[in-house]
Design a protein around this motif. Sequence first.
Motif: not given
Ligand code: ATP
Length: 248
Positions: A21, A24, A26, A45-46, A49, A51-52, A168, A200
Amino acid sequence: MRKGAIETDSLISVSNVFKNYKGRKALEGVSFEVFGGEVLGIIGPNGAGKTTLISLLATINKPETGKISIKGADILKKPDIIRESLGYVPQETALYPMLTAYENLDFWGGIYGIEKSVKKEKINEVLKLLKLYDRKNDKVKTFSGGMKKRLNIAASLLHDPEILIMDEPTAGVDLLSRSTIAELIKRLKKSGHTTIITSHYIDELEELCDKILVLWEGSLLYFGSVKDILRSASADNLEQLMLKLEEA
Ligand code: ATP
């Protein structure tokens, strides 16, 4: 399938996927396979990645590099066909609070192009499955968070998808909703459906999933059964992982 033949083709194949992103990272080089009828749990963990990764599977997002195939088809080349096979439940519920549960599903049934002749029956079926039938004429604004989540899951099942992907689904929901969702996943597995969930809670995934994928800062840390993970993870790594998951 030919008698005696062993089915080896995966239903979902993820190969060396990278996603950024705005520079950054992911996801970094994630690869794994899911077979038909399996339940896969994605944990981490939060920001790991999760959701990505599932948004890529649901064709909502595109990877920078790497390939994702579902039923042998590249999802970027055949997104419409792939979407027909998928039910996707995002973290945020997408419902109209002023409409009843039935009216919300009627709306989603229209989006999925479900024929009028079968729509009513299908809506009642998914309402019963998610234990919402007795509240079908109540407005969604009167629903608890868990009920809204169940209604969103019901909507994702209207077009009979072969694969259900839920982000989730049990986060912050009540016990009845949690057990209803667990029952649904077991039921779908029995009828040959494939389910992918993020969570989680490792205990919950242990109970429901055939395989677990652990994501850590965008990379795949472990992939296998809980037993395999406990066997292969070094004590330090595992302790660190558990601490991170508890913090999440
Ligand atoms: P959570 O448990 O908090 O939902 P996650 O494991 O699902 O977290 P993601 O939401 O996939 O994690 O995020 C992975 C990385 O990508 C994180 O650093 C997040 O900040 C970044 N990220 C996710 N979506 C976007 C976006 N639309 N724009 C910029 N960065 C993003």
